[in-house]
Design an enzyme around this catalytic site. Structure first.
Site, PDB file in Angstrom:
ATOM      1  N   ASN A   6     -32.647  65.776  16.421  1.00 18.46           N
ATOM      2  CA  ASN A   6     -33.769  67.125  16.330  1.00 18.46           C
ATOM      3  C   ASN A   6     -35.114  66.834  16.567  1.00 18.46           C
ATOM      4  OD1 ASN A   6     -34.443  69.437  15.442  1.00 18.46           O
ATOM      5  ND2 ASN A   6     -32.852  70.723  14.983  1.00 18.46           N
ATOM      6  N   ASP A   8     -37.303  69.210  16.837  1.00 18.77           N
ATOM      7  CA  ASP A   8     -38.094  70.908  15.908  1.00 18.77           C
ATOM      8  C   ASP A   8     -39.096  70.123  15.217  1.00 18.77           C
ATOM      9  OD1 ASP A   8     -35.826  72.139  16.761  1.00 18.77           O
ATOM     10  OD2 ASP A   8     -34.671  73.008  15.377  1.00 18.77           O
ATOM     11  N   HIS A   9     -39.032  69.344  14.371  1.00 17.73           N
ATOM     12  CA  HIS A   9     -40.262  68.856  13.400  1.00 17.73           C
ATOM     13  C   HIS A   9     -41.614  68.557  13.937  1.00 17.73           C
ATOM     14  CE1 HIS A   9     -38.603  71.343  10.241  1.00 17.73           C
ATOM     15  NE2 HIS A   9     -37.196  70.595  10.829  1.00 17.73           N
ATOM     16  N   ARG A  17     -51.209  73.498  14.608  1.00 15.05           N
ATOM     17  CA  ARG A  17     -52.972  73.780  15.264  1.00 15.05           C
ATOM     18  C   ARG A  17     -52.194  74.839  16.509  1.00 15.05           C
ATOM     19  NH1 ARG A  17     -56.943  70.181  12.941  1.00 15.05           N
ATOM     20  NH2 ARG A  17     -55.800  70.366  10.705  1.00 15.05           N
ATOM     21  N   HIS A  42     -33.830  74.413  17.975  1.00 12.85           N
ATOM     22  CA  HIS A  42     -33.640  75.529  17.902  1.00 12.85           C
ATOM     23  C   HIS A  42     -34.352  76.220  18.287  1.00 12.85           C
ATOM     24  CE1 HIS A  42     -32.166  77.406  14.228  1.00 12.85           C
ATOM     25  NE2 HIS A  42     -32.082  78.417  15.054  1.00 12.85           N
ATOM     26  N   ARG A  44     -35.976  79.562  17.444  1.00 13.37           N
ATOM     27  CA  ARG A  44     -35.890  80.432  16.381  1.00 13.37           C
ATOM     28  C   ARG A  44     -36.248  81.343  17.675  1.00 13.37           C
ATOM     29  NH1 ARG A  44     -34.961  79.973  11.332  1.00 13.37           N
ATOM     30  NH2 ARG A  44     -34.042  78.230  10.154  1.00 13.37           N
ATOM     31  N   ARG A  48     -40.870  79.326  15.310  1.00 13.71           N
ATOM     32  CA  ARG A  48     -42.052  78.831  14.951  1.00 13.71           C
ATOM     33  C   ARG A  48     -42.396  77.120  14.813  1.00 13.71           C
ATOM     34  NH1 ARG A  48     -37.868  77.912   9.067  1.00 13.71           N
ATOM     35  NH2 ARG A  48     -37.805  80.549   9.039  1.00 13.71           N
ATOM     36  N   HIS A  49     -41.438  76.198  16.274  1.00 12.37           N
ATOM     37  CA  HIS A  49     -41.242  75.591  16.165  1.00 12.37           C
ATOM     38  C   HIS A  49     -41.431  75.173  17.452  1.00 12.37           C
ATOM     39  CE1 HIS A  49     -37.706  75.640  15.364  1.00 12.37           C
ATOM     40  NE2 HIS A  49     -38.009  75.424  13.828  1.00 12.37           N
ATOM     41  N   GLU A  69     -29.563  75.530  19.727  1.00 11.55           N
ATOM     42  CA  GLU A  69     -29.270  76.276  18.667  1.00 11.55           C
ATOM     43  C   GLU A  69     -30.059  77.130  18.541  1.00 11.55           C
ATOM     44  OE1 GLU A  69     -30.396  74.502  15.003  1.00 11.55           O
ATOM     45  OE2 GLU A  69     -29.485  71.849  15.588  1.00 11.55           O
ATOM     46  N   THR A  99     -35.000  76.891   6.589  1.00  8.91           N
ATOM     47  CA  THR A  99     -34.060  75.878   7.577  1.00  8.91           C
ATOM     48  C   THR A  99     -33.113  76.717   7.923  1.00  8.91           C
ATOM     49  OG1 THR A  99     -33.224  74.119   7.843  1.00  8.91           O
ATOM     50  CG2 THR A  99     -33.497  74.094   5.507  1.00  8.91           C
ATOM     51  N   THR A 100     -31.997  76.543   8.708  1.00  8.44           N
ATOM     52  CA  THR A 100     -30.485  77.311   8.521  1.00  8.44           C
ATOM     53  C   THR A 100     -30.089  77.153   7.368  1.00  8.44           C
ATOM     54  OG1 THR A 100     -30.303  76.654  10.361  1.00  8.44           O
ATOM     55  CG2 THR A 100     -28.473  77.868  10.122  1.00  8.44           C
ATOM     56  N   GLU A 150     -19.652  72.298  14.364  1.00  7.65           N
ATOM     57  CA  GLU A 150     -20.831  71.285  13.146  1.00  7.65           C
ATOM     58  C   GLU A 150     -20.146  71.820  12.478  1.00  7.65           C
ATOM     59  OE1 GLU A 150     -24.718  71.062  15.082  1.00  7.65           O
ATOM     60  OE2 GLU A 150     -25.022  70.332  12.612  1.00  7.65           O
ATOM     61  N   HIS A 190     -26.510  68.482   9.187  1.00  6.35           N
ATOM     62  CA  HIS A 190     -28.007  68.794   8.118  1.00  6.35           C
ATOM     63  C   HIS A 190     -28.031  68.564   7.232  1.00  6.35           C
ATOM     64  CE1 HIS A 190     -29.520  71.990   6.627  1.00  6.35           C
ATOM     65  NE2 HIS A 190     -30.038  73.108   8.133  1.00  6.35           N
ATOM     66  N   GLY A 212     -31.777  65.964  12.299  1.00  9.42           N
ATOM     67  CA  GLY A 212     -33.889  65.864  12.140  1.00  9.42           C
ATOM     68  C   GLY A 212     -34.657  65.277  11.269  1.00  9.42           C
ATOM     69  N   HIS A 213     -34.758  66.474  10.604  1.00  9.20           N
ATOM     70  CA  HIS A 213     -36.209  66.080   9.275  1.00  9.20           C
ATOM     71  C   HIS A 213     -36.313  64.606   9.079  1.00  9.20           C
ATOM     72  CE1 HIS A 213     -38.159  66.621   5.577  1.00  9.20           C
ATOM     73  NE2 HIS A 213     -38.661  67.241   5.922  1.00  9.20           N
TER      74      HIS A 213
HETATM   75  N1  PXP Z   1     -28.270  71.396  12.718  1.00 14.24           N
HETATM   76  C1  PXP Z   1     -27.861  72.476  12.911  1.00 14.24           C
HETATM   77  C2  PXP Z   1     -26.981  73.398  12.853  1.00 14.24           C
HETATM   78  C3  PXP Z   1     -29.345  72.425  12.101  1.00 14.24           C
HETATM   79  O1  PXP Z   1     -29.936  73.969  11.793  1.00 14.24           O
HETATM   80  C4  PXP Z   1     -30.157  71.711  11.621  1.00 14.24           C
HETATM   81  C5  PXP Z   1     -31.278  71.509  11.126  1.00 14.24           C
HETATM   82  O2  PXP Z   1     -32.202  72.628  12.484  1.00 14.24           O
HETATM   83  C6  PXP Z   1     -29.531  70.180  11.385  1.00 14.24           C
HETATM   84  C7  PXP Z   1     -28.589  70.481  12.132  1.00 14.24           C
HETATM   85  C8  PXP Z   1     -30.635  69.656  10.792  1.00 14.24           C
HETATM   86  O3  PXP Z   1     -30.443  69.553   9.640  1.00 14.24           O
HETATM   87  P1  PXP Z   1     -31.357  68.066   9.705  1.00 14.24           P
HETATM   88  O4  PXP Z   1     -32.806  68.573   9.778  1.00 14.24           O
HETATM   89  O5  PXP Z   1     -31.805  68.558   7.756  1.00 14.24           O
HETATM   90  O6  PXP Z   1     -31.326  66.965   9.772  1.00 14.24           O
END
Ligand code: PXP
Length: 237
Positions: A6, A8-9, A17, A42, A44, A48-49, A69, A99-100, A150, A190, A212-213
């Site tokens: 993922n 997103d970040h 910025r 994701h 959204r 936001r990202h 997502e 986050t979700t 998932e 997650h 992701g994170h």
């Molecule tokens: N799965 C889903 C459905 C999510 O919403 C997220 C967060 O965007 C993740 C997985 C990944 O989570 P994490 O960033 O905590 O690894």
């Protein structure tokens, strides 16, 4: 076990910025070089990202599978139909959440979700649903025609005691078994990280993890390709 990265970040950092760097498309390509089997973003409602530009470019640029997502709204279904990702993961979305926060309550809106799945399927897009590890949610996903689930691993990841770890793992294991028995593809994710992923890897019915994170945070220090390949090494079986 497959790894969905993922990114997103990477986009969170760019949006800090409102510029063009770092680019989640570049991140996805580096992630693939590190061994990612799929790229997840994701999109959204508040953008936001990840932006629409990102999903369009990712679809063209990546060699692996794109998983978007999104909330089960008309607007998002139209975007997915035009981008044509391999898979969409339906998630609940609250405007002010960091986050979700949990899985989608499929039982609450079976008819509406069934329609969304039918529309996405008619565009050859597979549909996964992010659900908490409850057997009735898995059965409902199967009933309305989802291709995959998932399973939310957040409760496991946040468990503060050994007892809670075992209980939450048992719920993930039982729901994974049930989903697999019903013929659904089984993913999980997650709040998974380099320290807690080992117990999830042992659950044979889970085919793929979305992370992701933890990977992006580690990438700040060791680089993204290395961070992904370290996670891939941990989930290999
Ligand atoms: N799965 C889903 C459905 C999510 O919403 C997220 C967060 O965007 C993740 C997985 C990944 O989570 P994490 O960033 O905590 O690894």
């Amino acid at each position: 076990m497959r790894l969905g990265l993922n990114v997103d970040h990477i986009a969170t950092l760019r949006q800090a910025r409102k510029g063009s760097e770092p680019d989640p498309v570049f991140a996805a390509l580096l992630g693939e070089l590190g061994g990612a089997d799929a790229i997840t973003v994701h999109l959204r409602a508040d953008r936001r990202h990840i932006q629409e530009r990102d999903v369009t470019l990712l679809k063209d640029a990546i060699q692996t599978k794109l998983n978007i997502e999104m909330a089960a709204t008309n607007q998002m279904v139209e975007i997915a139909a035009s981008v044509q990702p391999y898979q969409v993961t339906l998630v609940p979305e609250k405007p002010n959440e960091v986050t979700t926060e949990g899985g989608l309550d499929v039982l609450l809106n079976e008819a509406g979700l069934r329609q969304v799945i039918a529309r996405l399927s008619s565009h050859n897009i597979k549909v996964s649903i992010f659900v908490d590890p409850h057997l009735d949610q898995i059965r409902a996903c199967h009933k309305i025609g989802a291709h995959a689930v998932e399973i939310n691993t957040n409760a496991y990841a946040m468990a503060g005691t050994k007892k809670a770890v075992e209980e939450t793992l048992k719920a993930v294991d039982e729901t994974a078994k049930m989903a697999s028995k019903l013929g659904l593809a089984v993913l999980a994710g997650h709040a998974l990280n380099y320290r807690n992923v080992d117990r999830i890897v042992k659950i044979a019915d889970i085919e793929e993890l979305n992370i992701g994170h933890a990977i992006i945070a580690r990438a700040v220090f060791v680089g993204l390709r290395e961070a992904v390949s370290e996670m891939k090494a941990l989930i290999r079986r």
